[in-house]
Design a protein around this motif. Structure first.
Motif, PDB file in Angstrom:
ATOM      1  N   ALA A  67       0.850  -1.213   0.000  1.00 18.63           N
ATOM      2  CA  ALA A  67       0.000   0.000   0.000  1.00 18.63           C
ATOM      3  C   ALA A  67       0.880   1.256   0.000  1.00 18.63           C
ATOM      4  O   ALA A  67       0.604   2.220  -0.724  1.00 18.63           O
ATOM      5  N   ASP A  68       1.972   1.236   0.784  1.00 23.67           N
ATOM      6  CA  ASP A  68       2.897   2.385   0.805  1.00 23.67           C
ATOM      7  C   ASP A  68       3.538   2.579  -0.568  1.00 23.67           C
ATOM      8  O   ASP A  68       3.699   3.698  -1.049  1.00 23.67           O
ATOM      9  N   HIS A  69       3.897   1.455  -1.198  1.00 23.26           N
ATOM     10  CA  HIS A  69       4.512   1.511  -2.532  1.00 23.26           C
ATOM     11  C   HIS A  69       3.533   2.116  -3.551  1.00 23.26           C
ATOM     12  O   HIS A  69       3.922   2.947  -4.383  1.00 23.26           O
ATOM     13  N   LEU A  70       2.269   1.717  -3.463  1.00 21.22           N
ATOM     14  CA  LEU A  70       1.276   2.197  -4.433  1.00 21.22           C
ATOM     15  C   LEU A  70       1.046   3.703  -4.312  1.00 21.22           C
ATOM     16  O   LEU A  70       0.707   4.363  -5.286  1.00 21.22           O
ATOM     17  N   GLU A  71       1.259   4.212  -3.112  1.00 16.30           N
ATOM     18  CA  GLU A  71       1.095   5.659  -2.897  1.00 16.30           C
ATOM     19  C   GLU A  71       2.137   6.465  -3.672  1.00 16.30           C
ATOM     20  O   GLU A  71       1.928   7.635  -3.977  1.00 16.30           O
TER      21      GLU A  71
END
Length: 309
Positions: free
Chosen positions: A57-61
């Motif tokens: 999820a952090d990467h997708l941000e």
């Protein structure tokens, strides 16, 4: 809560070659699948998967909003509530475990997503592929985006070159046919990143680049064309050549204890082995004109038939 199922994939032809613009052919493999899920009493696996989803999820941000925008708040809320990816797809086996997860996340959380139901033009396929490549780079460092694309669409995909991909049909299977494509379990987990590093190192040598173009890509392209045309005789002749090239030039990607088995197939013509994904372990892909003979010859190993000719 349980989301829709996403299947594993098998890249029949094109491993490594597609990095350098060879043709490729990827098919969904519904024997394995995965779905997003939330449980009251999560298992150890579920807790591990949930942790990985937090990082994803952090990467997708960080992805370019012009390419894709996710409902990150909804994703994070679900992850905080314990969501995980419940999957039967073995990891490190070359059948697209991270691809199915990426497809499931895109399906549920992407805004303005391209859906399977619309007219899938080449442009749309390339947009999807580049979105999936960015998403999946979280797992492998560098991704072509093909695994998630295959999993998301659940249809065979023909790769003509990096910028030219299309959904395709493959000849229907002959249930009674003796010819088969099968998976052979090496019993070892393969790591994608180190294998790709070895390949990239080799690519610095002119001799290796020449071999890739004149032999590996030539036979790979021919195999794809033969398979799609249903020309079984020519397919086996080209697969044999491809198997030889891989044994001679991709040794590090073949687990040591399979070198002899690989050679035996070429010498006896009972089966031909090739890499499934990046190699180093996981599954090895096999082609045979007589599945009974191959099973007898490989009786010490677990075979799963994927496709019958």
């Amino acid at each position: 809560m349980k989301g829709p199922l996403f299947y594993s994939k098998i890249l029949l032809f094109g491993e490594y070659g597609i990095i350098k613009d060879s043709k490729g052919l990827s098919i969904p493999y519904s024997f394995y699948n995965g779905a997003l899920k939330t449980d009251e009493n999560p298992s150890e696996e579920a807790i591990k998967s949930n942790k990985s989803l937090k990082q994803l999820a952090d990467h997708l941000e960080t992805l370019n909003p012009e390419l894709v925008v996710f409902d990150i708040d909804a994703l994070k809320a679900d992850v905080d509530a314990g969501m995980y990816f419940d999957s039967s797809i073995p990891q490190g086996y070359g059948v697209g475990s991270s691809g199915a997860l990426v497809a499931a996340i895109y399906d549920k959380y992407a805004k303005d997503k391209i859906t399977v139901l619309e007219n899938l033009t080449r442009e749309k396929l390339l947009v999807l592929k580049s979105i999936f490549a960015e998403m999946e780079s979280f797992f492998h460092g560098k991704s072509s985006g093909l695994d998630p694309l295959n999993s998301y669409l659940s249809i065979p995909i023909l790769i003509n070159s990096k910028d030219n991909i299309e959904a395709t049909g493959i000849p229907s299977q002959k249930a009674e046919g003796k010819g088969a494509v099968f998976l052979l379990d090496s019993g070892i987990i393969g790591e994608t990143a180190p294998m790709v590093r070895i390949f990239m190192e080799n690519m610095k040598q002119e001799g290796f680049r020449k071999m890739l173009k004149d032999q590996f890509i030539k036979h790979t392209d021919a195999c794809v064309e033969d398979f799609l045309k249903g020309d079984v005789k020519s397919l086996f002749s080209n697969t044999k050549q491809l198997s030889k090239v891989v044994l001679n030039h991709f040794k590090p990607m073949i687990p040591q204890q399979f070198h002899e088995l690989w050679k035996k197939g070429i010498e006896t013509n009972e089966y031909y082995l090739k890499l499934c994904g990046s190699g180093g372990g996981g599954y090895i892909l096999g082609f045979t004109e007589d599945i009974d003979k191959a099973k007898h010859s490989l009786s010490d190993y677990k075979l799963e038939v994927v496709y019958n000719f």
